[in-house]
Design a protein around this motif. Structure first.
Motif, PDB file in Angstrom:
ATOM      1  N   GLN A 231     -32.167 -14.324 -56.228  1.00 35.21           N
ATOM      2  CA  GLN A 231     -32.784 -15.205 -55.239  1.00 35.21           C
ATOM      3  C   GLN A 231     -31.843 -15.444 -54.065  1.00 35.21           C
ATOM      4  OE1 GLN A 231     -33.614 -19.198 -56.567  1.00 35.21           O
ATOM      5  NE2 GLN A 231     -35.385 -19.400 -55.227  1.00 35.21           N
ATOM      6  N   PHE A 232     -32.413 -15.438 -52.863  1.00 33.78           N
ATOM      7  CA  PHE A 232     -31.708 -15.719 -51.611  1.00 33.78           C
ATOM      8  C   PHE A 232     -30.710 -14.632 -51.210  1.00 33.78           C
ATOM      9  CE2 PHE A 232     -32.227 -20.406 -52.963  1.00 33.78           C
ATOM     10  CZ  PHE A 232     -33.530 -20.433 -52.467  1.00 33.78           C
ATOM     11  N   ASP A 233     -30.867 -13.414 -51.734  1.00 32.21           N
ATOM     12  CA  ASP A 233     -29.915 -12.381 -51.321  1.00 32.21           C
ATOM     13  C   ASP A 233     -30.409 -11.587 -50.107  1.00 32.21           C
ATOM     14  OD1 ASP A 233     -31.829 -10.646 -52.281  1.00 32.21           O
ATOM     15  OD2 ASP A 233     -30.526  -9.648 -53.733  1.00 32.21           O
ATOM     16  N   ASP A 234     -31.596 -11.952 -49.587  1.00 31.41           N
ATOM     17  CA  ASP A 234     -32.183 -11.181 -48.497  1.00 31.41           C
ATOM     18  C   ASP A 234     -31.528 -11.464 -47.146  1.00 31.41           C
ATOM     19  OD1 ASP A 234     -33.387 -13.770 -48.858  1.00 31.41           O
ATOM     20  OD2 ASP A 234     -34.880 -13.221 -47.340  1.00 31.41           O
ATOM     21  N   LYS A 235     -30.674 -12.478 -47.066  1.00 28.87           N
ATOM     22  CA  LYS A 235     -30.047 -12.824 -45.793  1.00 28.87           C
ATOM     23  C   LYS A 235     -28.587 -12.374 -45.719  1.00 28.87           C
ATOM     24  CE  LYS A 235     -33.022 -16.830 -45.138  1.00 28.87           C
ATOM     25  NZ  LYS A 235     -33.084 -18.311 -45.051  1.00 28.87           N
ATOM     26  N   CYS A 236     -28.148 -11.630 -46.717  1.00 29.18           N
ATOM     27  CA  CYS A 236     -26.734 -11.250 -46.773  1.00 29.18           C
ATOM     28  C   CYS A 236     -26.587  -9.755 -46.504  1.00 29.18           C
ATOM     29  CB  CYS A 236     -26.161 -11.594 -48.147  1.00 29.18           C
ATOM     30  SG  CYS A 236     -24.399 -11.299 -48.264  1.00 29.18           S
ATOM     31  N   LEU A 237     -25.696  -9.412 -45.576  1.00 28.72           N
ATOM     32  CA  LEU A 237     -25.440  -8.021 -45.221  1.00 28.72           C
ATOM     33  C   LEU A 237     -23.948  -7.737 -45.315  1.00 28.72           C
ATOM     34  CD1 LEU A 237     -26.359  -5.263 -44.011  1.00 28.72           C
ATOM     35  CD2 LEU A 237     -25.940  -6.271 -41.759  1.00 28.72           C
ATOM     36  N   SER A 238     -23.605  -6.673 -46.022  1.00 27.52           N
ATOM     37  CA  SER A 238     -22.217  -6.218 -46.096  1.00 27.52           C
ATOM     38  C   SER A 238     -22.086  -4.932 -45.288  1.00 27.52           C
ATOM     39  CB  SER A 238     -21.797  -5.960 -47.547  1.00 27.52           C
ATOM     40  OG  SER A 238     -21.804  -7.147 -48.295  1.00 27.52           O
ATOM     41  N   ILE A 239     -21.150  -4.928 -44.357  1.00 30.11           N
ATOM     42  CA  ILE A 239     -20.856  -3.746 -43.548  1.00 30.11           C
ATOM     43  C   ILE A 239     -19.630  -3.070 -44.151  1.00 30.11           C
ATOM     44  CG2 ILE A 239     -20.265  -2.862 -41.262  1.00 30.11           C
ATOM     45  CD1 ILE A 239     -23.053  -4.012 -41.416  1.00 30.11           C
ATOM     46  N   CYS A 240     -19.796  -1.829 -44.587  1.00 33.22           N
ATOM     47  CA  CYS A 240     -18.728  -1.111 -45.281  1.00 33.22           C
ATOM     48  C   CYS A 240     -18.476   0.241 -44.620  1.00 33.22           C
ATOM     49  CB  CYS A 240     -19.104  -0.879 -46.748  1.00 33.22           C
ATOM     50  SG  CYS A 240     -19.506  -2.383 -47.667  1.00 33.22           S
ATOM     51  N   ARG A 241     -17.248   0.691 -44.640  1.00 33.63           N
ATOM     52  CA  ARG A 241     -16.914   2.059 -44.274  1.00 33.63           C
ATOM     53  C   ARG A 241     -16.844   2.886 -45.550  1.00 33.63           C
ATOM     54  NH1 ARG A 241     -13.695   2.815 -39.076  1.00 33.63           N
ATOM     55  NH2 ARG A 241     -13.141   4.768 -40.114  1.00 33.63           N
ATOM     56  N   VAL A 242     -17.328   4.127 -45.483  1.00 30.36           N
ATOM     57  CA  VAL A 242     -17.270   4.971 -46.684  1.00 30.36           C
ATOM     58  C   VAL A 242     -15.836   5.344 -47.031  1.00 30.36           C
ATOM     59  CG1 VAL A 242     -19.570   5.913 -46.283  1.00 30.36           C
ATOM     60  CG2 VAL A 242     -17.583   7.117 -45.358  1.00 30.36           C
ATOM     61  N   ASP A 243     -14.912   5.191 -46.077  1.00 30.05           N
ATOM     62  CA  ASP A 243     -13.503   5.522 -46.332  1.00 30.05           C
ATOM     63  C   ASP A 243     -12.656   4.284 -46.596  1.00 30.05           C
ATOM     64  OD1 ASP A 243     -13.745   4.595 -43.760  1.00 30.05           O
ATOM     65  OD2 ASP A 243     -12.550   6.174 -42.825  1.00 30.05           O
ATOM     66  N   ASP A 244     -13.293   3.185 -46.979  1.00 35.36           N
ATOM     67  CA  ASP A 244     -12.585   1.944 -47.302  1.00 35.36           C
ATOM     68  C   ASP A 244     -12.650   1.723 -48.813  1.00 35.36           C
ATOM     69  OD1 ASP A 244     -11.524  -0.575 -47.594  1.00 35.36           O
ATOM     70  OD2 ASP A 244     -12.865  -1.544 -46.163  1.00 35.36           O
ATOM     71  N   THR A 245     -11.535   1.885 -49.493  1.00 33.40           N
ATOM     72  CA  THR A 245     -11.471   1.764 -50.946  1.00 33.40           C
ATOM     73  C   THR A 245     -11.951   0.407 -51.439  1.00 33.40           C
ATOM     74  OG1 THR A 245      -9.569   3.247 -50.954  1.00 33.40           O
ATOM     75  CG2 THR A 245      -9.932   1.953 -52.940  1.00 33.40           C
ATOM     76  N   VAL A 246     -11.665  -0.641 -50.687  1.00 29.82           N
ATOM     77  CA  VAL A 246     -11.974  -2.004 -51.129  1.00 29.82           C
ATOM     78  C   VAL A 246     -13.473  -2.196 -51.359  1.00 29.82           C
ATOM     79  CG1 VAL A 246     -11.939  -4.431 -50.394  1.00 29.82           C
ATOM     80  CG2 VAL A 246      -9.913  -3.000 -50.100  1.00 29.82           C
ATOM     81  N   CYS A 247     -14.307  -1.489 -50.612  1.00 31.45           N
ATOM     82  CA  CYS A 247     -15.757  -1.662 -50.737  1.00 31.45           C
ATOM     83  C   CYS A 247     -16.290  -1.181 -52.081  1.00 31.45           C
ATOM     84  CB  CYS A 247     -16.462  -0.932 -49.593  1.00 31.45           C
ATOM     85  SG  CYS A 247     -16.088  -1.615 -47.962  1.00 31.45           S
ATOM     86  N   GLY A 248     -15.477  -0.476 -52.856  1.00 26.31           N
ATOM     87  CA  GLY A 248     -15.868  -0.047 -54.193  1.00 26.31           C
ATOM     88  C   GLY A 248     -15.255  -0.865 -55.301  1.00 26.31           C
ATOM     89  N   LEU A 249     -14.614  -1.983 -54.951  1.00 27.83           N
ATOM     90  CA  LEU A 249     -13.955  -2.841 -55.935  1.00 27.83           C
ATOM     91  C   LEU A 249     -14.650  -4.190 -56.032  1.00 27.83           C
ATOM     92  CD1 LEU A 249     -10.223  -2.161 -54.942  1.00 27.83           C
ATOM     93  CD2 LEU A 249     -11.470  -1.188 -56.873  1.00 27.83           C
ATOM     94  N   PRO A 250     -14.548  -4.853 -57.182  1.00 26.20           N
ATOM     95  CA  PRO A 250     -14.063  -4.358 -58.470  1.00 26.20           C
ATOM     96  C   PRO A 250     -15.022  -3.340 -59.076  1.00 26.20           C
ATOM     97  CG  PRO A 250     -14.080  -6.772 -58.396  1.00 26.20           C
ATOM     98  CD  PRO A 250     -14.909  -6.288 -57.243  1.00 26.20           C
ATOM     99  N   PRO A 251     -14.537  -2.509 -59.959  1.00 30.68           N
ATOM    100  CA  PRO A 251     -15.418  -1.558 -60.628  1.00 30.68           C
ATOM    101  C   PRO A 251     -16.441  -2.293 -61.501  1.00 30.68           C
ATOM    102  CG  PRO A 251     -13.257  -1.584 -61.657  1.00 30.68           C
ATOM    103  CD  PRO A 251     -13.138  -2.392 -60.406  1.00 30.68           C
ATOM    104  N   ASN A 252     -17.627  -1.726 -61.606  1.00 37.37           N
ATOM    105  CA  ASN A 252     -18.710  -2.276 -62.426  1.00 37.37           C
ATOM    106  C   ASN A 252     -19.302  -3.565 -61.870  1.00 37.37           C
ATOM    107  OD1 ASN A 252     -18.343  -0.170 -64.364  1.00 37.37           O
ATOM    108  ND2 ASN A 252     -16.624  -1.332 -65.220  1.00 37.37           N
TER     109      ASN A 252
END
Length: 209
Positions: free
Chosen positions: A148-169
């Protein structure tokens, strides 16, 4: 509903590391306690700085792991239920709660953050049901489903930014937009300077609710 240009949001996120650069909108209050930083402007913009270096993050210098003299790890077992029942990464949730407590009865209109701040953006956007934009966003939510309420949240990520894949799982809250740079610098393009650059070279919608 409040709207903001993504490039303007990126400027705000970068300047949140040096609040003295803000002349408009004026910052009316700042938090800097227990390794948690936040700034609130006169028009209700909540700014959450994080770490401008991916190496800081990978070496565990990112502040979330030392909140209130307690160390947190990037482990899939370190989770906690929020007030709504959503399961979050415990360190990110503790960080976000300190900002929530500092705000008290004040309600932000838009939340913008980078790195660690972008993790808190995702949690607080849901808490307040307000728009949130996170740059270089780690993944704070356990479980892949929508909440619920996640429709207003946007994450901007670079495909070459390791942090955007953390934490695992873990997963991003709401929608995550992954941008492909013209020149890939795998794992190192985490700073707001690099995020402002990729917004300049990528086409697409430049405003979000």
């Amino acid at each position: 509903m409040a709207r903001i240009n993504l490039k303007d949001a990126a400027v705000f996120a970068q300047h949140s590391y040096k609040p003295q650069n803000f002349t408009s909108p004026r910052i009316i209050d700042s938090l800097d306690k227990d390794d948690v930083q936040a700034h609130l402007t006169e028009n209700g913009l909540l700014l959450l700085p994080g770490s401008n270096s991916v190496l800081d993050y990978l070496h565990y210098n990112l502040r979330v792991f030392q909140v209130g003299n307690k160390r947190y790890r990037l482990a899939s077992s370190d989770t906690e239920h929020g007030a709504s029942g959503t399961v979050w990464h415990q360190g990110f949730l503790v960080y976000s709660r300190k900002i929530f407590d500092w705000l008290g009865q004040r309600r932000p209109e838009i939340i913008i953050g980078h790195s660690l701040g972008a993790a808190a953006v995702q949690i607080l956007s849901k808490s307040y049901n307000v728009p949130g934009i996170g740059f270089a966003a780690p993944r704070p939510k356990k479980g892949p489903g929508r909440v619920q309420f996640d429709d207003k949240c946007l994450s901007i990520c670079r495909v070459d930014d390791t942090v955007c894949g953390l934490p695992p799982n873990f997963n991003h809250m709401g929608d995550a937009r992954f941008l492909e740079p013209k020149a890939n610098n795998w794992g190192l393009d985490h700073s707001m300077k690099n995020y402002r650059a990729i917004l300049e070279e990528n086409n697409g919608p430049d405003a979000v609710p």
